[in-house]
Scaffold this motif. Structure first.
Motif, PDB file in Angstrom:
ATOM      1  N   SER A 456      20.050 -10.359 -39.037  1.00 52.48           N
ATOM      2  CA  SER A 456      20.650 -11.215 -38.016  1.00 52.48           C
ATOM      3  C   SER A 456      19.549 -11.704 -37.082  1.00 52.48           C
ATOM      4  O   SER A 456      18.467 -11.116 -36.999  1.00 52.48           O
ATOM      5  N   ALA A 457      19.821 -12.769 -36.358  1.00 53.25           N
ATOM      6  CA  ALA A 457      18.843 -13.291 -35.403  1.00 53.25           C
ATOM      7  C   ALA A 457      18.525 -12.230 -34.348  1.00 53.25           C
ATOM      8  O   ALA A 457      17.374 -12.109 -33.907  1.00 53.25           O
ATOM      9  N   TYR A 458      19.525 -11.456 -33.967  1.00 56.87           N
ATOM     10  CA  TYR A 458      19.333 -10.426 -32.935  1.00 56.87           C
ATOM     11  C   TYR A 458      18.359  -9.352 -33.420  1.00 56.87           C
ATOM     12  O   TYR A 458      17.455  -8.935 -32.694  1.00 56.87           O
ATOM     13  N   LEU A 463      13.170  -6.907 -33.386  1.00 56.91           N
ATOM     14  CA  LEU A 463      12.242  -6.134 -34.206  1.00 56.91           C
ATOM     15  C   LEU A 463      10.829  -6.689 -34.055  1.00 56.91           C
ATOM     16  O   LEU A 463       9.863  -5.932 -33.880  1.00 56.91           O
ATOM     17  N   HIS A 464      10.708  -8.021 -34.138  1.00 49.94           N
ATOM     18  CA  HIS A 464       9.410  -8.663 -33.959  1.00 49.94           C
ATOM     19  C   HIS A 464       8.842  -8.344 -32.573  1.00 49.94           C
ATOM     20  O   HIS A 464       7.660  -7.989 -32.427  1.00 49.94           O
ATOM     21  N   GLN A 465       9.683  -8.443 -31.541  1.00 52.42           N
ATOM     22  CA  GLN A 465       9.249  -8.164 -30.182  1.00 52.42           C
ATOM     23  C   GLN A 465       8.750  -6.727 -30.039  1.00 52.42           C
ATOM     24  O   GLN A 465       7.710  -6.466 -29.419  1.00 52.42           O
ATOM     25  N   ALA A 466       9.471  -5.769 -30.634  1.00 46.33           N
ATOM     26  CA  ALA A 466       9.103  -4.358 -30.528  1.00 46.33           C
ATOM     27  C   ALA A 466       7.766  -4.081 -31.204  1.00 46.33           C
ATOM     28  O   ALA A 466       6.922  -3.357 -30.662  1.00 46.33           O
ATOM     29  N   ILE A 467       7.559  -4.645 -32.389  1.00 48.54           N
ATOM     30  CA  ILE A 467       6.336  -4.344 -33.142  1.00 48.54           C
ATOM     31  C   ILE A 467       5.108  -4.937 -32.467  1.00 48.54           C
ATOM     32  O   ILE A 467       4.076  -4.270 -32.335  1.00 48.54           O
ATOM     33  N   VAL A 468       5.186  -6.188 -32.020  1.00 48.15           N
ATOM     34  CA  VAL A 468       4.017  -6.787 -31.373  1.00 48.15           C
ATOM     35  C   VAL A 468       3.745  -6.109 -30.028  1.00 48.15           C
ATOM     36  O   VAL A 468       2.588  -5.988 -29.602  1.00 48.15           O
ATOM     37  N   THR A 469       4.789  -5.635 -29.356  1.00 48.57           N
ATOM     38  CA  THR A 469       4.600  -4.875 -28.117  1.00 48.57           C
ATOM     39  C   THR A 469       3.944  -3.537 -28.418  1.00 48.57           C
ATOM     40  O   THR A 469       3.039  -3.087 -27.698  1.00 48.57           O
ATOM     41  N   PHE A 470       4.389  -2.883 -29.472  1.00 48.68           N
ATOM     42  CA  PHE A 470       3.783  -1.624 -29.915  1.00 48.68           C
ATOM     43  C   PHE A 470       2.295  -1.785 -30.178  1.00 48.68           C
ATOM     44  O   PHE A 470       1.478  -0.942 -29.784  1.00 48.68           O
ATOM     45  N   THR A 551      13.421  -2.337 -25.996  1.00 51.52           N
ATOM     46  CA  THR A 551      14.001  -3.672 -26.157  1.00 51.52           C
ATOM     47  C   THR A 551      15.426  -3.716 -25.618  1.00 51.52           C
ATOM     48  O   THR A 551      15.941  -4.782 -25.287  1.00 51.52           O
ATOM     49  N   GLY A 552      16.070  -2.553 -25.563  1.00 46.07           N
ATOM     50  CA  GLY A 552      17.463  -2.506 -25.150  1.00 46.07           C
ATOM     51  C   GLY A 552      18.415  -2.935 -26.242  1.00 46.07           C
ATOM     52  O   GLY A 552      19.629  -2.984 -26.031  1.00 46.07           O
ATOM     53  N   ALA A 553      17.875  -3.255 -27.427  1.00 43.12           N
ATOM     54  CA  ALA A 553      18.701  -3.783 -28.517  1.00 43.12           C
ATOM     55  C   ALA A 553      18.975  -2.756 -29.595  1.00 43.12           C
ATOM     56  O   ALA A 553      19.703  -3.050 -30.554  1.00 43.12           O
ATOM     57  N   VAL A 554      18.415  -1.554 -29.464  1.00 44.11           N
ATOM     58  CA  VAL A 554      18.542  -0.546 -30.517  1.00 44.11           C
ATOM     59  C   VAL A 554      19.708   0.394 -30.224  1.00 44.11           C
ATOM     60  O   VAL A 554      19.870   0.893 -29.107  1.00 44.11           O
ATOM     61  N   GLU A 555      20.492   0.648 -31.268  1.00 49.59           N
ATOM     62  CA  GLU A 555      21.615   1.578 -31.163  1.00 49.59           C
ATOM     63  C   GLU A 555      21.175   3.000 -31.510  1.00 49.59           C
ATOM     64  O   GLU A 555      21.571   3.961 -30.840  1.00 49.59           O
ATOM     65  N   ALA A 556      20.367   3.158 -32.552  1.00 44.57           N
ATOM     66  CA  ALA A 556      19.937   4.493 -32.981  1.00 44.57           C
ATOM     67  C   ALA A 556      18.687   4.385 -33.842  1.00 44.57           C
ATOM     68  O   ALA A 556      18.449   3.361 -34.496  1.00 44.57           O
ATOM     69  N   ILE A 557      17.887   5.471 -33.823  1.00 41.05           N
ATOM     70  CA  ILE A 557      16.734   5.627 -34.714  1.00 41.05           C
ATOM     71  C   ILE A 557      16.922   6.949 -35.439  1.00 41.05           C
ATOM     72  O   ILE A 557      16.969   8.009 -34.804  1.00 41.05           O
ATOM     73  N   PHE A 558      17.032   6.901 -36.756  1.00 43.19           N
ATOM     74  CA  PHE A 558      17.362   8.097 -37.532  1.00 43.19           C
ATOM     75  C   PHE A 558      16.097   8.728 -38.124  1.00 43.19           C
ATOM     76  O   PHE A 558      15.290   8.053 -38.764  1.00 43.19           O
ATOM     77  N   LEU A 559      15.956  10.057 -37.897  1.00 46.20           N
ATOM     78  CA  LEU A 559      14.839  10.841 -38.422  1.00 46.20           C
ATOM     79  C   LEU A 559      15.329  12.270 -38.583  1.00 46.20           C
ATOM     80  O   LEU A 559      16.028  12.793 -37.711  1.00 46.20           O
ATOM     81  N   ASP A 560      14.954  12.922 -39.673  1.00 50.64           N
ATOM     82  CA  ASP A 560      15.394  14.299 -39.898  1.00 50.64           C
ATOM     83  C   ASP A 560      14.944  15.190 -38.743  1.00 50.64           C
ATOM     84  O   ASP A 560      13.808  15.090 -38.262  1.00 50.64           O
ATOM     85  N   ASN A 561      15.841  16.082 -38.286  1.00 49.01           N
ATOM     86  CA  ASN A 561      15.520  16.898 -37.106  1.00 49.01           C
ATOM     87  C   ASN A 561      14.392  17.896 -37.357  1.00 49.01           C
ATOM     88  O   ASN A 561      13.823  18.436 -36.411  1.00 49.01           O
ATOM     89  N   ILE A 562      14.034  18.147 -38.619  1.00 44.30           N
ATOM     90  CA  ILE A 562      12.896  19.025 -38.911  1.00 44.30           C
ATOM     91  C   ILE A 562      11.602  18.415 -38.368  1.00 44.30           C
ATOM     92  O   ILE A 562      10.681  19.131 -37.953  1.00 44.30           O
TER      93      ILE A 562
END
Length: 630
Positions: A456-458, A463-470, A551-562
């Protein structure tokens, strides 16, 4: 008359009477003195009394017998001030004083068998004796400077210890220890007199000043009372005084020159608990102390080791390529080298990790050193048995991850223009994508498979904004692999359950410097090779997560709790506040509270799965909705 005292790593002590017959020392049960520990040979050395005094003879031990940092080549005469090390055991010569009648004879412990632990009170006395002897040795070796004298609580404890009776006549305090305590007391007394004089003078000056002020100060009307606002009362702000001792404080008296390594505030991690440090090749005691912001003396005391003996490095044994916790038996085995207990670390860096790197045809020592950012000499230390490199050969590389700082100079971040017609419809598990936009090429990232990278455009804009900021916030030059998003029209997307509505994206975890190769992406018959969890650069990973969250646009980031503890500690070392950690990362909670961003999802070991919110204009999208302008 002399006796031999043996002190083990756990503090247990045993004394042996010396005579003309040699006392054999070693790991074999046939020795009169049996020492079972790392670095002790079967028949290590002997100690005996002869006409010239107490003599030690090394029996050709593999790891050597050490005195004051020098290895005993054959035979050497011992004195009362010598500290001899056989593996982890400390050996000392004690002069046995004459025993008065009816005082009782000390028990002779010259039988074979393991070293026994002394009783509680006696052990405390001898622990203090060992500590003061170490201080005295350092003071004497440095030409007895005032800066190494005892003071405060240490001096008071030393005086009480000196006034208490020793456990046995053989335990009489040494000459240098007595002189250290006497010199310290003398300086302390002078300091006390000076303090009193200054205090009295100060009182007199202040009194005179107050009298003059009272007489001559102009009489102004009393000031209006200051009313503190409710906001300032409840702000929760802390004064400077409240921050002064956040690091637990530093002992006032340095026991060695430059006692405490300089600690940058932005590197201090406020964590609790001891750390087991695995010694790597070429590492010295001073390196370990600097790494954790502690004193070398503390490490010696915590581990009862010989500070003059080289540390024993660990053999590189990379974890299994399977998921964490499912390593093979060989990989799960304890380290083969030395492990040091760091009981009170002031810094908590991420652990050093070793990898086995496959050499390419064009790579020599210089190219490999540049690839991993380490010195050639250090790289050769890791691989002592390799002289000539060949393609396909595997070499050992130890990597020490470090926190990142922002990139300088900072470049302007261009905003990506994308048509708002690209919309997410339905849920991520049962949805579709209308007029999807393909993630464009960019130097900031590598597209794994452009044909399945529609969103989606959103998502695409944020995503582009987050990576170039990173890339600006974190000075990380490694590759960043962006993988699956959605098919062009969305819908069912094997093997994923989600990724149907252009709101999900998989990003490979960033790897440590030098690990990634272009061929890992896979091509033709070459299968893709995702990063193994122990190759991950957790500082870069956290920098990426932080940019996504902000970004305020992320709902969740999934990563194994280990794997989340690595992210958590990296975040702390890069300055994340306790409030941010609590709001952003599920760890140390075992169960997701439904409010954090970094959440557990099983088997996410090589990548993070990022889910974006529905855009403000996506009226048919089902899920958390981003705010207008996000």
């Amino acid at each position: 008359m002399y006796s031999l005292r043996v002190t083990a790593q756990d503090g247990s002590v045993r004394d042996y009477t010396l005579g003309p017959a040699p006392l054999g020392i070693g790991r074999d049960g046939g020795n009169p003195i049996v020492l079972d520990g790392v670095g002790v040979s079967s028949f290590h050395c002997t100690v005996e009394m002869n006409a010239s005094g107490v003599v030690l003879t090394d029996q050709g031990s593999r790891n050597g017998t050490w005195i004051s940092g020098k290895r005993v080549e054959a035979q050497v005469r011992l004195g009362e001030d010598d500290r001899v090390y056989v593996g982890p055991f400390l050996l000392q010569i004690l002069r046995v004083a004459a025993v008065p009648e009816n005082a009782g004879l000390p028990l002779e412990l010259n039988t074979t068998g393991p070293i026994v632990r002394s009783s509680g009170p006696h052990r405390r006395w001898r622990d203090m004796q060992a500590k003061l002897q170490r201080y005295a040795d350092q003071w004497d070796a440095a030409d007895r400077p005032a800066r190494l004298l005892l003071s405060g609580d240490e001096l008071r404890q030393a005086k009480r210890w000196l006034a208490s009776p020793p456990p046995s006549p053989a335990d009489e305090p040494g000459r240098v220890v007595r002189e250290l305590i006497a010199a310290s007391a003398k300086v302390d007394a002078r300091r006390g007199v000076t303090t009193i004089v200054i205090a009295v003078a100060g009182v007199l000056v202040l009194g005179a000043g107050a009298t003059l002020a009272f007489v001559f100060w102009p009489r102004d009307p009393p000031p209006e009372p200051i009313v503190q606002s409710q906001a300032s009362e409840s702000s929760g702000g802390e004064s400077e005084e409240e921050h002064e001792d956040d690091d637990g404080g530093i002992e006032a008296r340095p026991r060695t020159p430059d006692r405490t390594p300089p600690v940058s505030p932005d590197m201090v991690a406020d964590v609790e608990g001891a750390i087991d440090h695995v010694v790597v090749p070429g590492e010295r005691l001073t390196d370990v102390a600097k790494r954790y912001g502690v004193d070398e003396d503390d490490i010696v005391e915590w581990n009862l080791i010989n500070r003059d003996k080289p540390l024993e490095p660990t053999k590189c044994n990379p974890p299994s390529e399977q998921r964490p916790g499912m390593e093979t038996a060989a990989a799960a085995a304890p380290p083969t080298g030395q492990v040091l207990k760091i009981k009170k670390p002031r810094l908590r860096p991420l652990p050093q990790t070793c990898i086995l790197y496959e050499v390419e045809a064009s790579e020599g020592w210089a190219q490999l050193a540049a690839r991993f950012g380490i010195e050639i000499t250090r790289l050769r230390e890791y691989n002592p048995d390799i002289t000539d490199l060949a393609a396909g050969q595997k070499i050992v590389v130890w990597i020490d991850p470090k926190p990142y700082k922002p990139r300088e100079p900072r470049a302007a971040i261009a905003e990506l223009n994308a048509s708002d017609a690209a919309k997410s419809v339905g849920t991520t598990n049962a949805g579709k994508l209308v007029s999807g936009i393909q993630l464009p090429e960019n130097d900031a990232y590598t597209r794994k498979a452009p044909g399945i990278m529609w969103g989606s455009a959103y998502l695409i804009k944020n995503l582009h904004q987050a990576i170039v900021t990173f890339r600006q916030d974190v000075d990380y030059d490694g590759a960043l692999i962006v993988a699956d998003i959605s098919k062009k029209a969305g819908g069912h997307f094997d093997p994923h359950k989600s990724h149907q509505a252009g709101r999900d994206v998989d990003i490979w975890l960033p790897t440590l410097k030098g690990v990634y190769k272009t061929k890992h992406l896979g091509s033709g018959k070459q299968k893709e090779r995702r990063p193994f969890w122990y190759e991950v650069d957790w500082y870069a990973t956290w920098g990426l997560m932080r940019a996504l969250i902000k970004t305020g646009a992320v709902e969740a980031i999934f990563l194994d709790n280990i794997l989340q503890p690595y992210v958590y500690n990296a975040a702390k070392n890069m300055g994340a506040t306790p409030e941010e950690l609590d709001a952003w990362i599920q760890y140390p909670r075992k169960v997701n509270n439904g409010k954090v961003f970094v959440q557990h999802s099983a088997d996410h070991y090589s990548h993070i799965h990022v889910r974006f919110k529905c855009g403000p204009a996506e009226t048919e999208c089902k899920g958390d909705r981003g705010a207008a302008g996000d």
